[in-house]
Design an enzyme around this catalytic site. Structure first.
Site, mmCIF file in Angstrom:
data_model
loop_
_atom_site.group_PDB
_atom_site.id
_atom_site.type_symbol
_atom_site.label_atom_id
_atom_site.label_comp_id
_atom_site.label_asym_id
_atom_site.label_seq_id
_atom_site.Cartn_x
_atom_site.Cartn_y
_atom_site.Cartn_z
ATOM 1 N N VAL A 29 0.836 -1.197 0.000
ATOM 2 C CA VAL A 29 0.000 0.000 0.000
ATOM 3 C C VAL A 29 0.873 1.249 0.000
ATOM 4 O O VAL A 29 1.825 1.345 0.767
ATOM 5 C CB VAL A 29 -0.973 -0.002 1.211
ATOM 6 C CG1 VAL A 29 -0.241 -0.195 2.529
ATOM 7 C CG2 VAL A 29 -1.793 1.263 1.247
ATOM 8 N N SER A 30 0.560 2.189 -0.880
ATOM 9 C CA SER A 30 1.232 3.482 -0.954
ATOM 10 C C SER A 30 2.740 3.274 -1.170
ATOM 11 O O SER A 30 3.141 2.653 -2.158
ATOM 12 C CB SER A 30 0.934 4.297 0.303
ATOM 13 O OG SER A 30 1.251 5.650 0.134
ATOM 14 N N TRP A 31 3.605 3.762 -0.260
ATOM 15 C CA TRP A 31 5.050 3.512 -0.367
ATOM 16 C C TRP A 31 5.309 2.011 -0.458
ATOM 17 O O TRP A 31 6.166 1.557 -1.223
ATOM 18 C CB TRP A 31 5.750 4.105 0.851
ATOM 19 C CG TRP A 31 7.234 3.976 0.911
ATOM 20 C CD1 TRP A 31 8.162 4.906 0.514
ATOM 21 C CD2 TRP A 31 7.988 2.857 1.420
ATOM 22 N NE1 TRP A 31 9.436 4.429 0.742
ATOM 23 C CE2 TRP A 31 9.358 3.183 1.296
ATOM 24 C CE3 TRP A 31 7.636 1.620 1.957
ATOM 25 C CZ2 TRP A 31 10.364 2.312 1.700
ATOM 26 C CZ3 TRP A 31 8.629 0.746 2.351
ATOM 27 C CH2 TRP A 31 9.984 1.099 2.230
#
Length: 276
Positions: free
Chosen positions: A97-99
Site C-alpha cells: 500500500v502506498s510507499w
C-alpha cells in the site's frame, strides 16, 4: 487471533515481524506505507479469513532498529526475501500500500519466482507519476504526524481524504494504532529509498496476476496513477473505489472480499472493474 510477534536479525538489522497463521496455500506478505507500523494493517490481516499473513516493520520504523546505512528498494527487497527465508517461506503472494506498493513492485520484479500474485493499493510507478496536491506532499515530507497524534488528527483528512474527512470514529481508530518510531531517521531513509525510483520502464515485465485498487478521493496518490499501472502491467485488473487513500482500513467491508476473491481464484487479464 493474536498475531505471532518476533524479532529477528536480518542483514545486520534487528527486525520486528508479525505473522498470522492460516490455511492458505501461500502466505501473504504485506508492505506498509511510509512511516507506518505493522499495527495499522492488523485489522485487514485479521479479516482475511484463512489467509496466512506476514508483515514487518521497515528498518527504523515501528519496533525495528535502524540499519547502519540507508537502503534503496533493491536492498529492502533482498532484506524481505531473507525474512521469508528465516521462516521457511518459499513462494508468497504480495500486497503493498502506498510507499509499500512501490516496495511490492520491486519485490515482484527482483524475485519473480517468489511472488505468485501481486496486490497494489493506493500506489504509483514512483518518480514518473501524477503527483498529489503540493500542500499534501509538503505535509507528507516530514514524520511529525507519527510523533504528534494531535497534529495527525488535524491533517489526516487533508492528506488521506475519503471517510476520514467526516468520520471522527474512523479517525480515532486510525490514530490509535499509530506508533511512533524510535527516531525520525527511519522515515528519512524510507524517503531516500523512494527518491528517483520508478518502475515505469519494467512494469511490462511483471507477469504476476495483479489486482490494482485505488480511491477516487485520494489527495496523495490520484487515481490516474492506478490507471497507468493497469495499462502497463499485462495481467492486471483495476478496481476504483469510492474512498480516499486509506481504504484498506476504512473500507474493509468492500476491500476484503475483493482480496479474498483475487487470492482464491484466477482473474482474466484486461478485465476492469469499478466499485462505488
Amino acid at each position: 487471533m493474536k498475531l505471532e510477534e518476533s524479532y529477528i536479525d536480518v542483514m545486520g538489522v534487528h527486525i520486528r515481524v508479525a505473522r498470522k497463521p492460516g490455511i492458505s496455500e501461500r502466505p501473504l506478505l504485506l508492505f506498509n506505507g511510509i512511516g507506518a507500523n505493522l499495527e495499522l494493517l492488523e485489522p485487514l490481516m485479521q479479516s482475511l479469513d484463512g489467509i496466512e499473513c506476514v508483515i514487518f516493520d521497515m528498518p527504523g520504523i515501528g519496533g525495528s532498529d535502524i540499519s547502519l546505512l540507508p537502503m534503496r528498494f533493491k536492498g529492502l527487497a533482498k532484506l524481505s526475501a531473507q525474512i521469508l527465508d528465516h521462516f521457511g517461506y518459499g513462494q508468497v503472494n504480495v500486497l503493498g500500500v502506498s510507499w509499500g506498493g512501490a516496495m511490492a513492485q520491486e519485490f515482484a520484479y527482483r524475485h519473480p519466482k517468489r511472488c505468485s500474485k501481486l496486490i497494489l493499493a493506493a500506489t504509483s510507478a514512483g518518480a514518473i507519476m501524477v503527483p498529489g496536491k503540493p500542500s499534501v506532499l509538503m505535509k507528507l515530507s516530514n514524520p511529525k504526524r507519527y510523533f504528534d497524534k494531535g497534529y495527525l488528527k488535524d491533517i489526516a483528512h487533508h492528506i488521506y481524504g475519503g471517510q476520514l474527512r467526516n468520520d471522527p470514529e474512523l479517525m480515532s481508530q486510525f490514530t490509535d494504532k499509530v506508533r511512533a518510531p524510535k527516531s525520525s531517521q527511519g522515515y528519512w531513509w524510507q524517503l531516500y529509498a523512494a527518491s528517483a525510483w520508478t518502475s515505469m520502464h519494467w512494469l511490462h515485465k511483471l507477469d504476476q496476476e495483479t489486482l490494482i485498487m485505488a480511491g477516487n478521493d485520494d489527495p496523495l496518490v490520484p487515481v490516474i496513477n492506478a490507471r497507468v499501472l493497469h495499462n502497463r502491467i499485462p495481467n492486471s485488473i483495476l478496481v476504483e473505489l469510492d474512498c480516499g487513500h486509506l481504504f484498506l482500513m476504512t473500507l474493509m467491508d468492500e476491500v476484503v472480499p475483493l482480496i479474498l476473491d483475487f487470492l482464491n481464484s484466477s482473474l482474466v487479464a484486461d478485465e476492469a472493474a469499478s466499485v462505488h
